[in-house]
Scaffold this motif. Structure first.
Motif, PDB file in Angstrom:
ATOM      1  N   ASP A   1       3.600 -14.097   1.606  1.00  0.00           N
ATOM      2  CA  ASP A   1       2.743 -15.317   1.252  1.00  0.00           C
ATOM      3  C   ASP A   1       3.274 -16.364   2.166  1.00  0.00           C
ATOM      4  N   PRO A   2       2.246 -17.022   2.747  1.00  0.00           N
ATOM      5  CA  PRO A   2       0.897 -16.719   2.633  1.00  0.00           C
ATOM      6  C   PRO A   2       0.313 -16.146   3.783  1.00  0.00           C
ATOM      7  N   TYR A   3       0.982 -15.640   4.863  1.00  0.00           N
ATOM      8  CA  TYR A   3       0.350 -14.973   6.162  1.00  0.00           C
ATOM      9  C   TYR A   3      -0.201 -13.560   5.537  1.00  0.00           C
ATOM     10  N   GLU A   4       0.201 -12.813   4.890  1.00  0.00           N
ATOM     11  CA  GLU A   4      -0.299 -11.554   4.659  1.00  0.00           C
ATOM     12  C   GLU A   4      -1.191 -11.287   3.332  1.00  0.00           C
ATOM     13  N   ILE A   5      -1.354 -12.455   2.671  1.00  0.00           N
ATOM     14  CA  ILE A   5      -2.101 -12.268   1.356  1.00  0.00           C
ATOM     15  C   ILE A   5      -3.556 -12.165   1.316  1.00  0.00           C
TER      16      ILE A   5
ATOM     17  N   GLU B   1      -5.052 -10.550   3.669  1.00  0.00           N
ATOM     18  CA  GLU B   1      -5.211  -9.207   4.333  1.00  0.00           C
ATOM     19  C   GLU B   1      -5.012  -8.131   3.072  1.00  0.00           C
ATOM     20  N   LEU B   2      -3.695  -8.473   2.521  1.00  0.00           N
ATOM     21  CA  LEU B   2      -3.164  -7.381   1.744  1.00  0.00           C
ATOM     22  C   LEU B   2      -3.136  -7.468   0.127  1.00  0.00           C
ATOM     23  N   GLY B   3      -3.272  -8.813  -0.073  1.00  0.00           N
ATOM     24  CA  GLY B   3      -3.378  -9.226  -1.684  1.00  0.00           C
ATOM     25  C   GLY B   3      -2.073  -9.723  -1.896  1.00  0.00           C
ATOM     26  N   ALA B   4      -1.489 -10.249  -3.067  1.00  0.00           N
ATOM     27  CA  ALA B   4      -0.403 -10.770  -3.576  1.00  0.00           C
ATOM     28  C   ALA B   4       0.676  -9.526  -4.125  1.00  0.00           C
TER      29      ALA B   4
END
Length: 217
Positions: free
Chosen positions: A77-81, A83-86
């Motif tokens: 978080d926040p870089y992959e949220i 694309e991938l969700g939390a």
């Protein structure tokens, strides 16, 4: 340095008598004294005082630590949220991520922070990914061998140390007594019944080896 940690109610361990207004005196990485805050504050007037709301207990042990940290991916978080969700990723969805050992190590660091934020001081499991093992050791968490479940259908792995437990004391790792390691947690609840009902996310502080490793902001 001496530090007094106190809360409205101190529970020294499973089956122990709670101490209203109790405190733990920490010296280095060990507990030096346990008792009523007023008594310890008089006996050690130069000790730094940390006051926590609610309940002070031994730190928690979470089961299936290897599943939580080596077979569960925690998006950054926040870089992959976006694309991938939390939410943590498990199962077949992991195959699509093509995770390297380095990414597993970064994920494990995020996972250990989630555990510390729930009052966890120890994890049960066997870690085989070197980067994950390093992340766990650097976090301060104690690693203990996994134990066989008494139930034929063990509870799924969970960040919540109370998952599948009937009482908070079943998750306590150790006791708060003189000479024992200074590892404990504080929760913003009035008693153990409320702790089980409201859950480990009420944690406001986690101490391991005398160091404050999590504090709710």
């Amino acid at each position: 340095m001496l530090t007094l940690h106190t809360a409205d109610l101190l529970v020294p361990g499973a089956g122990a008598v709670p101490v209203p207004g109790g405190a733990v005196l920490v010296e280095g990485d060990r507990i030096a004294r346990v008792g009523p805050y007023e008594d310890l504050a008089v006996a050690y007037p130069h000790a730094r005082a940390r006051r926590w709301p609610g309940l002070l207990t031994p730190g928690m042990l979470v089961r299936s630590g290897d599943e939580l940290l080596e077979r569960t991916y925690y998006p950054d978080d926040p870089y992959e949220i976006t694309e991938l969700g939390a939410e943590p990723i498990t199962g077949r969805a992991l195959d699509d991520l093509k995770l390297t050992e380095a990414r597993w190590g970064h994920s494990a660091r995020r996972g250990t922070q989630r555990l510390l934020a729930r009052g966890v001081v120890a994890v049960a499991g066997r870690f085989t990914v070197p980067a994950v093992r390093t992340a766990v050791l650097r976090s301060g968490l104690t690693v203990v061998p996994p134990t066989a479940s008494p139930s034929p259908s063990p509870a799924p792995a969970s960040l919540d140390p109370f998952a599948g437990r009937s009482a908070p004391a079943e998750a306590y790792h150790g006791t708060l007594e003189p000479g024992s390691p200074a590892r404990f947690a504080a929760f913003a609840v009035p008693d153990e019944a409320a702790l089980l009902a409201e859950g480990a996310t009420t944690c406001v502080a986690t101490v391991i080896a005398g160091r404050l490793l999590h504090r709710r902001r």
